[in-house]
Motif scaffolding. Structure first.
Motif, PDB file in Angstrom:
ATOM      1  N   GLY A  27      51.054  27.370  30.300  1.00 38.76           N
ATOM      2  CA  GLY A  27      51.118  26.326  31.311  1.00 38.76           C
ATOM      3  C   GLY A  27      51.047  26.840  32.734  1.00 38.76           C
ATOM      4  O   GLY A  27      50.985  26.057  33.686  1.00 38.76           O
ATOM      5  N   GLU A  28      51.047  28.153  32.927  1.00 41.42           N
ATOM      6  CA  GLU A  28      51.036  28.742  34.269  1.00 41.42           C
ATOM      7  C   GLU A  28      49.606  28.928  34.778  1.00 41.42           C
ATOM      8  O   GLU A  28      48.679  29.165  33.996  1.00 41.42           O
ATOM      9  CB  GLU A  28      51.760  30.089  34.230  1.00 41.42           C
ATOM     10  N   MET A  29      49.440  28.862  36.097  1.00 39.41           N
ATOM     11  CA  MET A  29      48.137  29.032  36.741  1.00 39.41           C
ATOM     12  C   MET A  29      48.194  30.251  37.664  1.00 39.41           C
ATOM     13  O   MET A  29      49.244  30.571  38.217  1.00 39.41           O
ATOM     14  CB  MET A  29      47.799  27.779  37.547  1.00 39.41           C
ATOM     15  N   THR A  30      47.058  30.902  37.852  1.00 41.59           N
ATOM     16  CA  THR A  30      47.017  32.058  38.750  1.00 41.59           C
ATOM     17  C   THR A  30      47.336  31.627  40.185  1.00 41.59           C
ATOM     18  O   THR A  30      46.831  30.605  40.663  1.00 41.59           O
ATOM     19  CB  THR A  30      45.631  32.728  38.722  1.00 41.59           C
ATOM     20  N   ALA A  31      48.145  32.442  40.858  1.00 38.84           N
ATOM     21  CA  ALA A  31      48.544  32.115  42.233  1.00 38.84           C
ATOM     22  C   ALA A  31      47.446  32.460  43.226  1.00 38.84           C
ATOM     23  O   ALA A  31      47.381  31.890  44.321  1.00 38.84           O
ATOM     24  CB  ALA A  31      49.822  32.872  42.590  1.00 38.84           C
ATOM     25  N   GLU A  32      46.580  33.399  42.861  1.00 41.99           N
ATOM     26  CA  GLU A  32      45.468  33.821  43.709  1.00 41.99           C
ATOM     27  C   GLU A  32      44.173  33.791  42.884  1.00 41.99           C
ATOM     28  O   GLU A  32      44.209  33.921  41.650  1.00 41.99           O
ATOM     29  CB  GLU A  32      45.692  35.239  44.244  1.00 41.99           C
ATOM     30  N   PRO A  33      43.028  33.626  43.520  1.00 47.21           N
ATOM     31  CA  PRO A  33      41.761  33.662  42.782  1.00 47.21           C
ATOM     32  C   PRO A  33      41.567  35.019  42.094  1.00 47.21           C
ATOM     33  O   PRO A  33      41.974  36.048  42.626  1.00 47.21           O
ATOM     34  CB  PRO A  33      40.702  33.446  43.874  1.00 47.21           C
ATOM     35  N   VAL A  34      40.960  35.001  40.938  1.00 46.80           N
ATOM     36  CA  VAL A  34      40.661  36.230  40.194  1.00 46.80           C
ATOM     37  C   VAL A  34      39.174  36.517  40.331  1.00 46.80           C
ATOM     38  O   VAL A  34      38.326  35.723  39.887  1.00 46.80           O
ATOM     39  CB  VAL A  34      41.042  36.080  38.702  1.00 46.80           C
ATOM     40  N   ALA A  35      38.830  37.632  40.962  1.00 43.05           N
ATOM     41  CA  ALA A  35      37.428  37.982  41.205  1.00 43.05           C
ATOM     42  C   ALA A  35      36.843  38.715  40.009  1.00 43.05           C
ATOM     43  O   ALA A  35      37.444  39.647  39.471  1.00 43.05           O
ATOM     44  CB  ALA A  35      37.318  38.854  42.455  1.00 43.05           C
ATOM     45  N   THR A  36      35.656  38.275  39.567  1.00 50.75           N
ATOM     46  CA  THR A  36      34.886  38.976  38.536  1.00 50.75           C
ATOM     47  C   THR A  36      33.434  39.020  38.998  1.00 50.75           C
ATOM     48  O   THR A  36      33.090  38.519  40.069  1.00 50.75           O
ATOM     49  CB  THR A  36      34.960  38.268  37.170  1.00 50.75           C
ATOM     50  N   GLN A  37      32.580  39.574  38.178  1.00 51.85           N
ATOM     51  CA  GLN A  37      31.157  39.640  38.504  1.00 51.85           C
ATOM     52  C   GLN A  37      30.523  38.257  38.602  1.00 51.85           C
ATOM     53  O   GLN A  37      29.430  38.091  39.153  1.00 51.85           O
ATOM     54  CB  GLN A  37      30.432  40.463  37.434  1.00 51.85           C
ATOM     55  N   PHE A  38      31.213  37.242  38.053  1.00 56.50           N
ATOM     56  CA  PHE A  38      30.653  35.889  38.042  1.00 56.50           C
ATOM     57  C   PHE A  38      31.080  35.056  39.250  1.00 56.50           C
ATOM     58  O   PHE A  38      30.490  34.016  39.518  1.00 56.50           O
ATOM     59  CB  PHE A  38      31.076  35.162  36.753  1.00 56.50           C
ATOM     60  N   GLY A  39      32.118  35.495  39.933  1.00 58.92           N
ATOM     61  CA  GLY A  39      32.609  34.734  41.069  1.00 58.92           C
ATOM     62  C   GLY A  39      34.123  34.769  41.129  1.00 58.92           C
ATOM     63  O   GLY A  39      34.749  35.762  40.733  1.00 58.92           O
ATOM     64  N   TYR A  40      34.716  33.667  41.593  1.00 53.42           N
ATOM     65  CA  TYR A  40      36.173  33.584  41.749  1.00 53.42           C
ATOM     66  C   TYR A  40      36.732  32.529  40.797  1.00 53.42           C
ATOM     67  O   TYR A  40      36.261  31.385  40.783  1.00 53.42           O
ATOM     68  CB  TYR A  40      36.537  33.251  43.197  1.00 53.42           C
ATOM     69  N   HIS A  41      37.722  32.934  40.014  1.00 53.78           N
ATOM     70  CA  HIS A  41      38.282  32.059  38.979  1.00 53.78           C
ATOM     71  C   HIS A  41      39.695  31.608  39.346  1.00 53.78           C
ATOM     72  O   HIS A  41      40.497  32.398  39.844  1.00 53.78           O
ATOM     73  CB  HIS A  41      38.371  32.793  37.630  1.00 53.78           C
ATOM     74  N   ILE A  42      39.952  30.346  39.053  1.00 57.76           N
ATOM     75  CA  ILE A  42      41.323  29.848  39.025  1.00 57.76           C
ATOM     76  C   ILE A  42      41.613  29.624  37.545  1.00 57.76           C
ATOM     77  O   ILE A  42      40.916  28.854  36.881  1.00 57.76           O
ATOM     78  CB  ILE A  42      41.466  28.523  39.802  1.00 57.76           C
ATOM     79  N   ILE A  43      42.604  30.320  37.031  1.00 53.93           N
ATOM     80  CA  ILE A  43      42.834  30.322  35.582  1.00 53.93           C
ATOM     81  C   ILE A  43      44.173  29.671  35.255  1.00 53.93           C
ATOM     82  O   ILE A  43      45.184  29.920  35.923  1.00 53.93           O
ATOM     83  CB  ILE A  43      42.831  31.769  35.027  1.00 53.93           C
TER      84      ILE A  43
END
Length: 249
Positions: free
Chosen positions: A184-200
């Motif tokens: 149920g938790e969400m990332t507090a900061e965007p997660v950068a990958t080769q595809f872009g920025y993720h909110i997970i």
């Protein structure tokens, strides 16, 4: 059982025993075919053909050809090595009780893989990702609404839902972040990958499932057998180097 001579080629006999041993050496999927009368006759003709070609090779003088002699010598060494290793390793066994003890002492090695279910919102701009996180935390948007409106991933049609997945199925940065979240938790900061920025957001976590010994018994025993064989092989080579002279030049 009498060993009948089925054919004689240039003085060389092909017998029932030779035919039987040839069939026994074949892979199981081919063995059943040659076990029939028709199959045995076909195999006999193949063996006859081999002896005919070999006789012709002798006539051509191959027995005195240095390249042929070198390959025969190497083939004999390879055969001797194979038979020796089969004899050595054939004496090494693993008892079921040994395997059960190793299984009980190392439960983590044989448990099912952990998996999670997660959703994400993928954008190509870090500032937008941070803005969306703020709106999500403030309750201005639901995760599903934000995914459908802003995500560039096809999962947007499912509100960002990626379904269930295990380790090794996503890029490392995404996987590490998703598995680190609580349910149920969400990332507090965007997660950068080769595809872009993720909110997970991790929506479900499944721990490792317990596995019964019977389900992995062959796996445990095979692993132990390989380790035991390699241990013996390494020790044997050390002993043989002391027993037989070895010179490096």
């Amino acid at each position: 059982m009498e060993n009948h001579v089925l054919a004689k080629v240039n003085g060389i006999e092909i017998t029932d025993a030779i035919l039987d041993s040839t069939i026994a050496s074949l892979p199981p999927e081919r063995r059943s075919y040659f076990d029939s009368e028709y199959g045995r006759n076909q195999l006999l003709e193949q063996l006859v053909s081999v002896e005919l070609i070999n006789a012709f090779g002798t006539e051509l003088g191959l027995d005195n050809d240095p390249h042929y002699q070198a390959q025969v010598e190497q083939a004999l060494k390879d055969i001797k090595y194979s038979f020796t290793m089969n004899k050595v390793f054939g004496a090494i066994t693993i008892e079921e009780e040994e395997a059960k003890t190793v299984f009980d002492e190392n439960p983590d090695l044989y448990q099912g893989e952990a998996s999670i279910r997660a959703s994400h919102i993928l954008v190509d701009n870090e500032d937008l990702a941070k803005e969306l996180i703020g709106k999500l935390n403030g309750g201005e948007l639901s995760f599903e609404e934000a995914a459908m409106a802003h995500s560039s991933c096809p999962s947007k049609e499912q509100g960002g839902d990626l379904g269930e997945f295990g380790r090794g199925m996503m890029v490392k940065e995404f996987e590490d972040a998703a598995f680190a979240l609580e349910e149920g938790e969400m990332t507090a900061e965007p997660v950068a990958t080769q595809f872009g920025y993720h909110i997970i957001r991790t929506t479900e976590k499944k721990g490792t499932a317990p596995v019964e010994f019977e389900a992995v018994k062959s796996q445990v025993m095979n692993r132990m057998l390989q380790e035991k064989q390699m241990e013996y092989y390494t020790k044997l080579l050390i002993e043989l180097k002391e027993k037989f002279p070895v010179e490096y030049k």
